[in-house]
Design a protein around this motif. Structure first.
Motif, PDB file in Angstrom:
ATOM      1  N   HIS A  49       0.874  -1.277  -0.024  1.00 52.45           N
ATOM      2  CA  HIS A  49      -0.206   0.421  -0.340  1.00 52.45           C
ATOM      3  C   HIS A  49       0.673   0.970  -0.209  1.00 52.45           C
ATOM      4  O   HIS A  49       0.480   2.807  -0.586  1.00 52.45           O
ATOM      5  N   SER A  50       2.475   0.503   0.162  1.00 55.36           N
ATOM      6  CA  SER A  50       2.329   2.419   0.772  1.00 55.36           C
ATOM      7  C   SER A  50       3.420   2.602  -0.821  1.00 55.36           C
ATOM      8  O   SER A  50       3.417   3.739  -1.280  1.00 55.36           O
ATOM      9  N   SER A  53       0.070   4.800  -2.578  1.00 55.41           N
ATOM     10  CA  SER A  53       0.164   5.867  -1.451  1.00 55.41           C
ATOM     11  C   SER A  53       0.272   6.732  -2.807  1.00 55.41           C
ATOM     12  O   SER A  53       0.082   7.578  -2.703  1.00 55.41           O
ATOM     13  N   ASP A  56      -1.978   6.134  -6.529  1.00 54.60           N
ATOM     14  CA  ASP A  56      -3.541   7.589  -6.464  1.00 54.60           C
ATOM     15  C   ASP A  56      -3.199   8.313  -5.057  1.00 54.60           C
ATOM     16  O   ASP A  56      -4.077   9.454  -5.381  1.00 54.60           O
ATOM     17  N   SER A  58      -2.429   9.971  -2.238  1.00 54.31           N
ATOM     18  CA  SER A  58      -2.555   9.639  -0.431  1.00 54.31           C
ATOM     19  C   SER A  58      -1.117  10.280  -0.196  1.00 54.31           C
ATOM     20  O   SER A  58      -0.886  10.904   0.711  1.00 54.31           O
ATOM     21  N   ARG A  59       0.224  10.105  -0.843  1.00 52.28           N
ATOM     22  CA  ARG A  59       1.638  10.074  -0.484  1.00 52.28           C
ATOM     23  C   ARG A  59       1.755  10.841  -1.526  1.00 52.28           C
ATOM     24  O   ARG A  59       2.495  10.505  -2.119  1.00 52.28           O
ATOM     25  N   ASN A 264      -6.821   3.502   7.593  1.00 52.09           N
ATOM     26  CA  ASN A 264      -8.544   4.429   7.218  1.00 52.09           C
ATOM     27  C   ASN A 264      -9.005   5.018   9.143  1.00 52.09           C
ATOM     28  O   ASN A 264      -8.787   4.332   9.902  1.00 52.09           O
ATOM     29  N   PRO A 287      -3.043   6.646   7.131  1.00 51.37           N
ATOM     30  CA  PRO A 287      -3.986   7.131   5.715  1.00 51.37           C
ATOM     31  C   PRO A 287      -3.672   8.137   5.787  1.00 51.37           C
ATOM     32  O   PRO A 287      -2.658   9.194   5.209  1.00 51.37           O
ATOM     33  N   ALA A 288      -4.748   9.223   4.478  1.00 50.18           N
ATOM     34  CA  ALA A 288      -4.698  10.044   4.145  1.00 50.18           C
ATOM     35  C   ALA A 288      -4.237  11.787   4.560  1.00 50.18           C
ATOM     36  O   ALA A 288      -4.521  11.399   5.945  1.00 50.18           O
ATOM     37  N   ASP A 290      -4.856  14.528   5.457  1.00 47.45           N
ATOM     38  CA  ASP A 290      -6.103  15.134   5.630  1.00 47.45           C
ATOM     39  C   ASP A 290      -7.129  14.904   6.458  1.00 47.45           C
ATOM     40  O   ASP A 290      -7.714  14.928   7.309  1.00 47.45           O
ATOM     41  N   ALA A 291      -6.575  12.819   6.649  1.00 48.24           N
ATOM     42  CA  ALA A 291      -7.559  12.198   7.425  1.00 48.24           C
ATOM     43  C   ALA A 291      -8.045  12.403   8.908  1.00 48.24           C
ATOM     44  O   ALA A 291      -6.495  12.961   9.247  1.00 48.24           O
TER      45      ALA A 291
END
Length: 368
Positions: A49-50, A53, A56, A58-59, A264, A287-288, A290-291
């Motif tokens: 997922h890194s 991220s 998409d 997110s990072r 999440n 998580p993102a 801004d989460a």
């Protein structure tokens, strides 16, 4: 030298990635290793997922970037000053190099290396170098590794040697999924004999936490996920109980150590709620930026609960990877069960779709 690798061209392209193709498999030029660096021929690399991220958004990282941070391979050449490795030796790549001199490195894994973190954000190796080029232009490194390629030049601090009996796909998964999930249990959660461990989010990292908790012979091990197939897998791996997120909330199940591995905000809230009085919540998901999550401060004070953030499982890779390799060797940590499929480098965009859909634990790119 000429290599072939998977380069992220643009962040945030729409799904499905198999159609929008944000990652292009292409030829690149790789400089020889400089002082303190190592040339590695990659044998296997896992999708994590890194990586997703960055794809998409997110990072946010600099692009173009050659992705991949969970990998293993053979040493092919040593830069000046590297005298503790030999050519032909198998090594595990680790995505947070430790300089060994900063304040973060003095915390025995609790804090990331300050120098390594800055290099990762900039898309360089630990010493600030970039060794990848394409058509005369620089290509950035991903987390000091860039393992989705036939070869990589990395800083010596980005690799840990393992014995030849550890297969390359097992070695690769040790370097991220197991370090992160296993370390969340052993280094951050530190359950005592008889205490229970609950894991929220059963991807590769969460399943590694399950495996490690089971191998530790402690108390009850509980897995939580919304995907039925993952719950079944957790039981096969030794979990004593599995629950959906709704069942977790409705039944009011709590545990002494709760690991949040979903990345999440709602999963984090669920993990805190499932932490028993006096217990510890360990969050390793990303998580993102801004989460935001909502928790009750009173529940922390009145229940004497602790929340711990754990990056890379609070690991010191040179110390921890040999421990996990030995557990695997003795049959107590069946890391191979985390590998859901083996794919080709050219299938990487479709692999990112499977990762985003939550249908895969660990897809491993095999280069041989």
């Amino acid at each position: 030298m000429r290599i072939r690798g998977a380069v992220l061209e643009e962040i945030g392209r729409p799904r499905p990635y198999a159609v929008s193709a944000p990652i292009v498999v292409t030829d690149l030029d790789l400089d020889p290793p400089g002082p303190g660096e190592v040339l590695v021929r990659i044998e296997a690399a896992g999708l994590c997922h890194s990586d997703l991220s960055v794809v998409d958004g997110s990072r946010v990282r600099p692009v173009p970037m050659l992705l991949g941070h969970e990998a293993a391979g053979r040493v092919e050449a040593l830069g000046r000053g590297v005298d503790d490795l030999v050519e032909g030796q198998r090594v595990v790549m680790t995505f947070l190099p430790r300089c060994g001199e900063c304040a973060g490195c003095a915390t025995d894994g609790r804090m990331p290396c300050t120098v390594g973190g800055a290099a990762n954000n900039a898309g360089t190796l630990l010493g600030g170098e970039r060794r990848l080029h394409r058509g005369g232009s620089i290509v950035h490194h991903h987390l000091g590794v860039s393992g989705f390629a036939t070869h990589a030049v990395v800083n010596r601090h980005s690799v840990v040697p393992v014995d030849d009996d550890v297969p390359p796909e097992i070695a690769a998964v040790l370097g991220c999924a197991v370090l992160t999930g296993g370390g969340a249990v052993l280094n951050a959660g530190r359950p005592r004999e008889g205490e229970s461990v609950l894991v929220v989010g059963l991807g590769g990292v969460g399943m590694a936490a399950i495996l490690t908790a089971v191998a530790s012979d402690i108390g009850e091990v509980i897995g939580v996920d919304a995907v039925a197939e993952k719950l079944s897998t957790a039981v096969e791996l030794g979990a004593t109980r599995v629950l959906t997120p709704r069942e977790l909330a409705e039944q009011g199940v709590v545990a002494d150590v709760v690991v949040e591995a979903a990345g999440n905000a709602r999963a984090f809230e669920a993990a805190v709620s499932a932490t028993a009085p006096g217990g510890t919540t360990v969050t390793v998901g990303l998580p993102a930026p801004d989460a935001r999550a909502s928790i009750s401060p009173l529940s922390l004070v009145a229940g004497a609960r602790t929340i711990v953030g754990s990056y890379l499982g609070s690991a010191v890779p040179a110390r921890d990877i040999p421990v996990y390799a030995d557990l695997w060797r003795r049959g107590r940590l069946p890391v191979e069960r985390l590998i859901s499929s083996r794919i080709a480098l050219d299938d990487i965009n479709a692999g990112m779709d499977a990762l985003a859909d939550g249908t895969a634990l660990r897809q491993v790119i095999m280069f041989e």
